[in-house]
Write a protein that holds these residues in place. Structure first.
Motif, short mmCIF file in Angstrom:
data_model
loop_
_atom_site.label_atom_id
_atom_site.label_comp_id
_atom_site.label_asym_id
_atom_site.label_seq_id
_atom_site.Cartn_x
_atom_site.Cartn_y
_atom_site.Cartn_z
N GLY A 149 0.82 -1.21 0.00
CA GLY A 149 0.00 0.00 0.00
C GLY A 149 0.85 1.25 0.00
N ARG A 154 0.66 5.60 -2.06
CA ARG A 154 0.20 6.89 -1.50
C ARG A 154 0.05 6.73 0.02
NH1 ARG A 154 -4.73 4.77 -4.04
NH2 ARG A 154 -6.13 4.17 -2.35
N ILE A 193 0.03 6.60 4.03
CA ILE A 193 0.95 6.17 5.08
C ILE A 193 2.06 5.27 4.52
CG2 ILE A 193 1.10 4.75 7.18
CD1 ILE A 193 -1.78 5.75 7.87
N ARG A 235 -2.19 -1.48 -6.14
CA ARG A 235 -2.78 -1.79 -7.45
C ARG A 235 -2.49 -0.72 -8.49
NH1 ARG A 235 -8.63 -2.54 -5.01
NH2 ARG A 235 -7.78 -0.65 -4.08
N THR A 236 -2.37 0.54 -8.07
CA THR A 236 -2.30 1.65 -9.04
C THR A 236 -0.85 1.93 -9.46
OG1 THR A 236 -4.20 2.56 -7.87
CG2 THR A 236 -3.12 4.00 -9.47
N ASP A 254 -2.80 -6.81 -6.84
CA ASP A 254 -3.97 -6.82 -5.95
C ASP A 254 -3.69 -7.87 -4.87
OD1 ASP A 254 -6.33 -7.16 -4.61
OD2 ASP A 254 -7.59 -7.17 -6.40
N LEU A 255 -3.43 -7.42 -3.68
CA LEU A 255 -2.96 -8.31 -2.61
C LEU A 255 -4.09 -9.14 -1.99
CD1 LEU A 255 -0.37 -5.87 -1.00
CD2 LEU A 255 0.09 -7.78 -2.56
N ASN A 291 0.65 -2.87 5.18
CA ASN A 291 -0.03 -1.58 5.34
C ASN A 291 -1.23 -1.41 4.40
OD1 ASN A 291 -0.04 1.56 5.84
ND2 ASN A 291 0.23 1.31 3.62
N TYR A 302 -13.77 -3.79 8.92
CA TYR A 302 -12.51 -3.08 9.13
C TYR A 302 -12.01 -3.31 10.57
CZ TYR A 302 -9.18 0.85 9.07
OH TYR A 302 -8.05 1.62 9.14
N LYS A 356 -8.70 -5.41 11.59
CA LYS A 356 -7.61 -4.75 12.31
C LYS A 356 -7.35 -5.42 13.66
CE LYS A 356 -6.37 -1.54 9.39
NZ LYS A 356 -5.18 -1.77 8.58
N GLY A 366 -4.26 6.60 14.80
CA GLY A 366 -5.55 7.29 14.90
C GLY A 366 -5.85 7.92 13.55
N VAL A 416 -5.43 9.76 10.40
CA VAL A 416 -4.40 10.40 9.56
C VAL A 416 -5.18 11.05 8.43
CG1 VAL A 416 -2.32 10.04 8.18
CG2 VAL A 416 -2.73 8.64 10.22
N THR A 429 -4.89 11.37 4.20
CA THR A 429 -4.88 10.28 3.21
C THR A 429 -6.23 10.12 2.51
OG1 THR A 429 -5.58 8.43 4.61
CG2 THR A 429 -3.24 9.02 4.70
N1 LIG Z 1 -5.69 7.20 7.44
C1 LIG Z 1 -6.06 6.82 8.64
O1 LIG Z 1 -6.69 7.58 9.37
C2 LIG Z 1 -5.71 5.45 9.16
C3 LIG Z 1 -5.93 5.18 10.51
C4 LIG Z 1 -5.63 3.91 10.99
C5 LIG Z 1 -5.12 2.95 10.15
N2 LIG Z 1 -4.92 3.24 8.84
C6 LIG Z 1 -4.39 2.17 7.99
O2 LIG Z 1 -3.25 2.63 7.31
C7 LIG Z 1 -3.11 1.90 6.09
C8 LIG Z 1 -2.87 2.88 4.94
O3 LIG Z 1 -4.02 3.70 4.79
P1 LIG Z 1 -3.97 5.20 4.25
O4 LIG Z 1 -4.73 6.01 5.20
O5 LIG Z 1 -2.59 5.57 3.91
O6 LIG Z 1 -4.90 5.04 2.96
P2 LIG Z 1 -4.63 5.27 1.40
O7 LIG Z 1 -3.91 6.54 1.18
O8 LIG Z 1 -5.95 5.07 0.75
O9 LIG Z 1 -3.62 4.09 1.03
C9 LIG Z 1 -4.02 2.75 0.98
C10 LIG Z 1 -3.01 1.98 0.16
O10 LIG Z 1 -3.39 0.59 0.13
C11 LIG Z 1 -3.43 0.16 -1.25
N3 LIG Z 1 -4.41 -0.90 -1.46
C12 LIG Z 1 -5.74 -0.86 -1.19
N4 LIG Z 1 -6.32 -1.99 -1.58
C13 LIG Z 1 -5.35 -2.78 -2.12
C14 LIG Z 1 -5.33 -4.07 -2.71
N5 LIG Z 1 -6.45 -4.81 -2.86
N6 LIG Z 1 -4.14 -4.56 -3.15
C15 LIG Z 1 -3.02 -3.83 -3.04
N7 LIG Z 1 -2.97 -2.61 -2.47
C16 LIG Z 1 -4.13 -2.08 -2.02
C17 LIG Z 1 -3.79 1.44 -2.02
O11 LIG Z 1 -3.41 1.41 -3.36
P3 LIG Z 1 -4.37 0.97 -4.59
O12 LIG Z 1 -5.73 1.53 -4.31
O13 LIG Z 1 -3.66 1.55 -5.75
O14 LIG Z 1 -4.35 -0.53 -4.57
C18 LIG Z 1 -2.94 2.46 -1.27
O15 LIG Z 1 -1.61 2.45 -1.75
C19 LIG Z 1 -4.40 1.08 5.92
O16 LIG Z 1 -4.16 -0.25 6.33
C20 LIG Z 1 -5.35 1.76 6.88
O17 LIG Z 1 -6.34 0.89 7.34
C21 LIG Z 1 -5.21 4.46 8.31
#
Ligand SMILES: NC(=O)c1ccc[n+]([C@@H]2O[C@H](COP(=O)([O-])OP(=O)(O)OC[C@H]3O[C@@H](n4cnc5c(N)ncnc54)[C@H](OP(=O)(O)O)[C@@H]3O)[C@@H](O)[C@H]2O)c1
Length: 283
Positions: free
Chosen positions: A35, A38, A40, A60-61, A85-86, A112, A178, A182, A209, A211, A214
């Motif tokens: 992931g 983009r 985190i 994926r992107t 696609d994981l 991630n 979710y 988690k 918490g 972020v 994103t």
């Molecule tokens: N932002 C928050 O507030 C927050 C809080 C707690 C935990 N988290 C966790 O932090 C992690 C990163 O989230 P983020 O906030 O940085 O979100 P994000 O910017 O939407 O990034 C998510 C990443 O995961 C990839 N992804 C999603 N589905 C996928 C799939 N099927 N196969 C491969 N890659 C996949 C996305 O890329 P593609 O779409 O291109 O595949 C992207 O690179 C996640 O696990 C999220 O649950 C986030």
């Protein structure tokens, strides 16, 4: 005539690169970060590369992966990527194999990748969507760990970091898959820590918490605001008010905690889940 004397021992400037290398936290390590196109994951990849790791990116992107890897390479870091696609077992295997092809090994795995899924109560939650959310967070973390652990055990060294969430430790409505995924990642973290501890492998988790910078967080905020009948700003302000610090966390703040848990700075820590949440969960 004044001259610049480098360091207490008067070392020549040519010694600078090797001294700087030795100060890096992840020199000579290979980190596979999921992931990482983009958000985190991208912040973790950037920081790990700055700290000397060769980073392997996947999501994926392709366009986002190529931009993230390009930025790291143009800053002098080592980066490669594979689009995948994981949620698909074969694509997890392809990613690990390609990382080994590019960089020869996997020392660090950061699980991630993820998406939030539908924002609906359990009785309305479509089973297929539930399965997809579990598949990307929990099942992919399991599959990728399964693929890298034998190598880590053989060399008696390795680190796995699972990016879980505050949702694993609190009670927010409308995100059952979710939260379950988690929380499942925390169980997986502890079991893998128990299995790997005497084999040189450490496994930990981070519970971030909000972020809010994103894509996932912005999309979730917009949906929640709509469901609650308030503006996105009001929804966010209300949520952040419940944190001791009263503010969001940044992707970079999560990346710095990730660096700590993936470096030798945390050499005695395994099986832990660290909250990087501005003060919400206290266990
Ligand atoms: N932002 C928050 O507030 C927050 C809080 C707690 C935990 N988290 C966790 O932090 C992690 C990163 O989230 P983020 O906030 O940085 O979100 P994000 O910017 O939407 O990034 C998510 C990443 O995961 C990839 N992804 C999603 N589905 C996928 C799939 N099927 N196969 C491969 N890659 C996949 C996305 O890329 P593609 O779409 O291109 O595949 C992207 O690179 C996640 O696990 C999220 O649950 C986030």
């Amino acid at each position: 005539m004044a001259h610049l004397d480098f360091g207490p021992a008067g070392l020549p400037p040519s010694a600078l690169p090797s001294i700087l290398d030795s100060l890096m936290e992840l020199q000579d390590r290979v980190a596979l970060i999921t992931g990482s196109g983009r958000g985190i994951g991208r912040a973790i990849a950037q920081l790990f590369a700055k700290e000397g790791a060769a980073v392997f990116l996947t999501a994926r992107t392709e366009k986002e992966l190529s931009a993230a890897a390009g930025e790291i390479s143009s800053g002098g870091g080592r980066a490669a990527y594979a689009a995948a696609d994981l949620t698909m077992e074969a694509e997890c295997a392809h990613v690990v194999a390609t990382c080994r092809e590019k960089f020869g090994k996997v020392d660090i795995l950061v699980n991630n990748a993820g998406h939030y899924g539908p924002v609906v109560p359990v009785e309305d939650y479509p089973l297929a969507e539930f399965d997809k959310v579990i598949a990307i967070h929990l099942r992919a973390a399991f599959l990728l760990s399964k693929l890298v652990l034998p190598e880590m055990y053989a060399k008696k060294s390795g680190v796995i970091l699972n990016i879980s969430s505050l949702s694993a430790k609190t009670a927010y409505a409308w995100g059952s898959a979710y939260a379950a995924a988690k929380a499942g990642m925390l169980g997986l973290t502890r079991v893998m820590a128990a299995e790997g501890a005497r084999q040189g492998v450490r496994v930990n988790a981070i519970c971030p918490g909000p972020v809010t910078e994103t894509q996932m967080s912005k999309e979730l905020g917009a949906v929640l605001a709509k469901r609650m009948g308030v503006s996105a700003e009001e929804q966010l302000a209300g949520f952040l008010n419940g944190l001791l610090q009263g503010r969001a966390q940044t992707a970079d703040e999560i990346a710095r905690a990730a660096l700590f848990l993936c470096s030798e700075q945390s050499s005695a820590m395994t099986g832990q889940s660290i909250n990087v949440d501005g003060g919400v969960a206290f266990y």
